[in-house]
Design a protein around this motif. Structure first.
Motif, PDB file in Angstrom:
ATOM      1  N   LEU A 286      -0.975  55.053 -40.930  1.00 46.30           N
ATOM      2  CA  LEU A 286      -1.836  54.778 -41.941  1.00 46.30           C
ATOM      3  C   LEU A 286      -1.910  54.758 -43.067  1.00 46.30           C
ATOM      4  N   ILE A 287      -1.862  53.301 -43.698  1.00 49.11           N
ATOM      5  CA  ILE A 287      -2.417  53.315 -45.695  1.00 49.11           C
ATOM      6  C   ILE A 287      -3.344  52.266 -45.790  1.00 49.11           C
ATOM      7  N   THR A 288      -4.612  52.419 -45.781  1.00 47.18           N
ATOM      8  CA  THR A 288      -6.003  51.727 -45.839  1.00 47.18           C
ATOM      9  C   THR A 288      -6.751  52.017 -47.258  1.00 47.18           C
ATOM     10  N   LEU A 289      -7.609  51.083 -46.904  1.00 40.83           N
ATOM     11  CA  LEU A 289      -9.106  51.621 -48.339  1.00 40.83           C
ATOM     12  C   LEU A 289      -9.743  51.819 -47.014  1.00 40.83           C
ATOM     13  N   THR A 290     -10.142  52.973 -47.948  1.00 44.95           N
ATOM     14  CA  THR A 290     -11.785  53.385 -48.026  1.00 44.95           C
ATOM     15  C   THR A 290     -12.631  53.143 -48.648  1.00 44.95           C
ATOM     16  N   GLU A 291     -13.490  54.433 -48.533  1.00 46.19           N
ATOM     17  CA  GLU A 291     -14.733  54.432 -49.512  1.00 46.19           C
ATOM     18  C   GLU A 291     -14.556  54.750 -50.697  1.00 46.19           C
ATOM     19  N   LYS A 292     -14.249  55.703 -50.627  1.00 46.01           N
ATOM     20  CA  LYS A 292     -12.502  56.555 -51.734  1.00 46.01           C
ATOM     21  C   LYS A 292     -12.154  56.421 -52.437  1.00 46.01           C
ATOM     22  N   GLY A 293     -11.398  55.174 -51.964  1.00 50.44           N
ATOM     23  CA  GLY A 293     -10.096  54.463 -52.030  1.00 50.44           C
ATOM     24  C   GLY A 293      -8.801  54.253 -51.712  1.00 50.44           C
ATOM     25  N   VAL A 294      -7.613  53.782 -52.250  1.00 44.26           N
ATOM     26  CA  VAL A 294      -6.800  53.522 -51.150  1.00 44.26           C
ATOM     27  C   VAL A 294      -5.880  55.247 -50.848  1.00 44.26           C
ATOM     28  N   SER A 295      -6.006  55.197 -49.394  1.00 45.25           N
ATOM     29  CA  SER A 295      -5.302  56.669 -48.570  1.00 45.25           C
ATOM     30  C   SER A 295      -4.651  56.433 -47.824  1.00 45.25           C
ATOM     31  N   ALA A 296      -4.068  57.387 -47.340  1.00 50.47           N
ATOM     32  CA  ALA A 296      -2.781  57.527 -46.429  1.00 50.47           C
ATOM     33  C   ALA A 296      -2.850  58.450 -44.960  1.00 50.47           C
ATOM     34  N   ASN A 298      -2.635  60.667 -41.030  1.00 50.27           N
ATOM     35  CA  ASN A 298      -1.526  60.565 -40.188  1.00 50.27           C
ATOM     36  C   ASN A 298      -2.622  60.602 -38.585  1.00 50.27           C
ATOM     37  N   ALA A 299      -1.627  60.773 -37.754  1.00 51.59           N
ATOM     38  CA  ALA A 299      -2.124  59.977 -36.236  1.00 51.59           C
ATOM     39  C   ALA A 299      -3.201  60.821 -36.597  1.00 51.59           C
ATOM     40  N   LYS A 300      -3.732  62.154 -36.249  1.00 57.77           N
ATOM     41  CA  LYS A 300      -4.392  63.090 -36.577  1.00 57.77           C
ATOM     42  C   LYS A 300      -5.918  62.344 -36.978  1.00 57.77           C
ATOM     43  N   GLY A 301      -5.803  61.525 -38.055  1.00 59.70           N
ATOM     44  CA  GLY A 301      -6.718  61.475 -38.677  1.00 59.70           C
ATOM     45  C   GLY A 301      -7.070  61.971 -40.134  1.00 59.70           C
ATOM     46  N   GLU A 302      -5.843  62.994 -40.314  1.00 65.93           N
ATOM     47  CA  GLU A 302      -5.894  63.817 -41.430  1.00 65.93           C
ATOM     48  C   GLU A 302      -5.644  62.928 -42.231  1.00 65.93           C
ATOM     49  N   GLN A 303      -6.363  63.158 -43.724  1.00 65.92           N
ATOM     50  CA  GLN A 303      -6.253  62.641 -44.606  1.00 65.92           C
ATOM     51  C   GLN A 303      -4.810  63.314 -45.914  1.00 65.92           C
ATOM     52  N   LEU A 304      -3.750  62.152 -46.066  1.00 63.47           N
ATOM     53  CA  LEU A 304      -2.494  63.345 -46.638  1.00 63.47           C
ATOM     54  C   LEU A 304      -2.451  63.226 -47.927  1.00 63.47           C
ATOM     55  N   TRP A 305      -3.514  61.743 -48.862  1.00 60.78           N
ATOM     56  CA  TRP A 305      -3.811  61.296 -50.675  1.00 60.78           C
ATOM     57  C   TRP A 305      -4.761  60.486 -50.266  1.00 60.78           C
ATOM     58  N   ASN A 306      -5.084  59.892 -51.572  1.00 54.02           N
ATOM     59  CA  ASN A 306      -6.177  59.677 -51.749  1.00 54.02           C
ATOM     60  C   ASN A 306      -5.381  58.620 -53.391  1.00 54.02           C
ATOM     61  N   TYR A 307      -5.431  57.832 -53.476  1.00 61.19           N
ATOM     62  CA  TYR A 307      -5.654  57.025 -54.307  1.00 61.19           C
ATOM     63  C   TYR A 307      -6.921  56.693 -55.379  1.00 61.19           C
ATOM     64  N   PRO A 308      -7.490  56.935 -56.011  1.00 57.45           N
ATOM     65  CA  PRO A 308      -9.124  56.178 -56.640  1.00 57.45           C
ATOM     66  C   PRO A 308      -9.067  55.402 -56.383  1.00 57.45           C
ATOM     67  N   PHE A 309     -10.195  54.813 -56.182  1.00 54.33           N
ATOM     68  CA  PHE A 309      -9.602  53.186 -55.759  1.00 54.33           C
ATOM     69  C   PHE A 309     -12.024  52.801 -55.718  1.00 54.33           C
ATOM     70  N   GLU A 310     -12.429  52.199 -56.748  1.00 55.66           N
ATOM     71  CA  GLU A 310     -14.160  51.690 -56.165  1.00 55.66           C
ATOM     72  C   GLU A 310     -14.133  50.211 -56.625  1.00 55.66           C
ATOM     73  N   MET A 311     -14.413  49.377 -55.753  1.00 54.30           N
ATOM     74  CA  MET A 311     -14.423  47.688 -55.660  1.00 54.30           C
ATOM     75  C   MET A 311     -14.761  47.796 -56.631  1.00 54.30           C
ATOM     76  N   PRO A 312     -15.460  46.597 -57.839  1.00 54.63           N
ATOM     77  CA  PRO A 312     -15.965  46.201 -58.741  1.00 54.63           C
ATOM     78  C   PRO A 312     -16.857  45.093 -58.550  1.00 54.63           C
ATOM     79  N   SER A 313     -17.519  44.923 -57.192  1.00 56.56           N
ATOM     80  CA  SER A 313     -18.302  44.377 -57.261  1.00 56.56           C
ATOM     81  C   SER A 313     -18.619  44.108 -55.679  1.00 56.56           C
ATOM     82  N   ASP A 314     -20.344  44.766 -55.394  1.00 51.79           N
ATOM     83  CA  ASP A 314     -20.568  44.800 -53.760  1.00 51.79           C
ATOM     84  C   ASP A 314     -21.170  43.465 -53.224  1.00 51.79           C
ATOM     85  N   ASP A 315     -20.406  42.080 -53.933  1.00 57.45           N
ATOM     86  CA  ASP A 315     -20.550  41.003 -53.161  1.00 57.45           C
ATOM     87  C   ASP A 315     -19.696  41.225 -52.636  1.00 57.45           C
ATOM     88  N   PRO A 316     -20.174  40.748 -50.995  1.00 62.26           N
ATOM     89  CA  PRO A 316     -19.157  40.336 -50.329  1.00 62.26           C
ATOM     90  C   PRO A 316     -18.680  39.602 -49.783  1.00 62.26           C
TER      91      PRO A 316
END
Length: 504
Positions: A286-296, A298-316
């Motif tokens: 699974l590749i999706t957005l987490t609190e720390k960035g775009v992350s991958a 595996n099925a066990k929930g282990e993070q394989l890698w993270n591409y740092p990205f921070e939302m530039p706005s807190d406005d929902p």
């Protein structure tokens, strides 16, 4: 010949001059007469009578490139430009346009020793347009379309008018039955054209013959069911795709649950969450957005890698705008488009390409990447161009367009000096349309094309003269793909058209 409606000109004069009675000989120096925004080379001012505008005969004919003659005995004024001719007589409302009799609302007149003719009739009879700017106190004669002597309605379901000089023709076209369809066009490898619809890629040859249709690999939406583990604050996720079941545990998702209503199962509300742009790669990660960035994960929930990205706005509400778009090709390369920048990652999450701007590709099953009208492929971690439209590579000069000015300009590449400027007609602007700067394309010979926000194409030669005009009153701009010096494709919503231009 069919006359264009210039009702706005009549209304402008009718309203403005109704309260001010003018007689022949009452010059109004406050109004300036211009031709293509340049002051007319004449010391004589326009004259107004009963709401009509009169201009000095010789000055107006010569400004429009017409040969002019005047018979003082018969008081007959004649003008000839190409295959168009007009003839008027001082004091008479009877006139001739290409030897066909016409009745004028106002007769030509003399002011002192000078002959004045009706501006609107003479200008439009010779193919020009009249524009009145009351705020600037100018009367402008626009000559851009004077050479376009042929007007034809195209045989498509939209109302489209092609105006040209007898040298442009529609070669082929196709149109989706749904008016909501919206194609994007690309030049593919091996002389092919590729058109992306909402759910498939259509590949044709350059004669418009359909060679293949490919449904998007992800055309069937992947539905993610997400449940919050209140003990950990993380999420357990399940998904179904292509008949396979997937699950991931304890994923620290970026929380956008406020954005979605609760789903109902059997009438009972269930705490459910849908991931925006979450993707499943070829290995089931699974590749999706987490609190720390775009992350991958595996099925066990282990993070394989993270591409740092921070939302530039807190406005929902702005989260939808800034949320990154993620795609994966068959080799598990990851393409991430954020708000204003992009990155390409290898299967291990290492960045191999990145930059500012927008470069989110459409990915075909053979990993052909489609972007901005061109086709590419990743080769040895580099982006290789496969094919592109017949674009200017810089050798044809520098061009610029301004949304604010509704213009196209050609610049001297050395000095930056403006060589010429083309401006949109006032009549088109008054109908609510403007030139869209982002649609400007220039072919390899310096011919430029630009679309309005309603789809109309203005085509100019390297000297800034109009080659043709394709009028499309649509709800969006038209994409323009020059293919060769003499062919181009126009993509307007659910309609694709290919045109051929004969050089004269």
């Amino acid at each position: 010949m069919k006359f264009k409606s210039v009702l706005w000109v009549v209304l402008a004069f009718g309203l403005f001059w109704a309260a001010i009675p003018l007689t022949a000989g009452a010059a109004t120096a406050s109004y300036t007469l211009t031709v293509d925004d340049k002051k007319l080379n004449s010391p004589l001012a326009p004259q107004f009578k009963n709401g009509a505008t009169f201009v000095p005969m010789r000055a107006i004919f010569e400004a429009l490139g017409a040969k002019v003659s005047y018979d003082s005995q018969t008081k007959r004024v004649s003008g000839q430009r190409g295959n168009r001719s007009v003839a008027l007589t001082v004091g008479s409302t009877k006139a001739y346009l290409d030897k066909s009799a016409i009745t004028l609302q106002q007769a030509p007149m003399t002011v002192g020793s000078n002959v004045y003719v009706p501006l609107r009739f003479v200008s439009e009879a010779l193919g020009a347009e009249v524009e009145v700017d009351a705020s600037a106190k100018t009367i402008n004669i626009r000559t851009a379309e004077m050479e376009l002597t042929v007007t034809e309605k195209l045989p498509v379901s939209m109302t489209i008018q092609l105006k040209h000089a007898g040298n442009v023709k529609l070669k082929w076209w196709f149109q989706d039955e749904s008016p909501y369809q919206h194609y994007q066009g690309f030049v593919g490898p091996d002389g092919k054209l590729i058109f992306k619809s909402f759910d498939e890629f259509i590949t044709t040859d350059k004669e418009g013959k359909v060679l293949s249709r490919e449904t998007y690999e992800d055309a069937e939406e992947t539905s993610f069911d997400v449940k919050l583990d209140s003990a950990t604050g993380k999420y357990n996720i399940a998904a179904e795709r292509d008949g396979k079941s997937y699950s991931w545990s304890q994923i620290p998702l970026f929380d956008m649950s406020f954005s979605y209503p609760l789903r109902l199962y059997g009438g009972e509300a269930v705490d459910s969450y849908r991931i925006l742009n979450g993707v499943i790669d070829k290995q089931g990660n699974l590749i999706t957005l987490t609190e720390k960035g775009v992350s991958a994960f595996n099925a066990k929930g282990e993070q394989l890698w993270n591409y740092p990205f921070e939302m530039p706005s807190d406005d929902p509400l702005l989260s939808f705008i800034y949320y990154p778009e993620v795609q994966v090709d068959s080799a598990n390369h990851v393409f991430i488009q954020t708000f204003g920048s992009y990155a390409v990652l290898d299967p291990q999450g290492r960045v191999i390409l990145s930059g500012e701007g927008y470069s989110s590709p459409s990915i075909m099953s053979d990993d052909t990447l489609l972007m901005e009208g061109s086709s590419y492929r990743l080769v040895d971690d580099k982006l290789k161009l496969l094919a592109s439209p017949y674009y200017n590579d810089g050798s044809a000069g520098t061009y610029a367009s301004s949304d604010k000015e509704n213009s196209v300009a050609r610049l001297d590449p050395t000095t930056g000096q403006t060589l010429w400027t083309y401006k949109q007609a006032a009549e088109e602007k008054q109908r609510g349309y403007s030139l869209s700067a982002y649609t400007l394309v220039v072919d390899g010979q310096g011919n430029s094309f630009i679309s309005t926000n309603g789809g109309t194409i203005h085509a100019l030669d390297p000297e800034g003269q109009m080659r043709f005009k394709l009028t499309i009153d649509h709800d969006t701009s038209t994409q323009i793909l020059p293919l060769t010096p003499t062919t181009f494709v126009a993509v307007a919503g659910n309609l694709v058209m290919c045109f051929e231009i004969e050089n004269k």
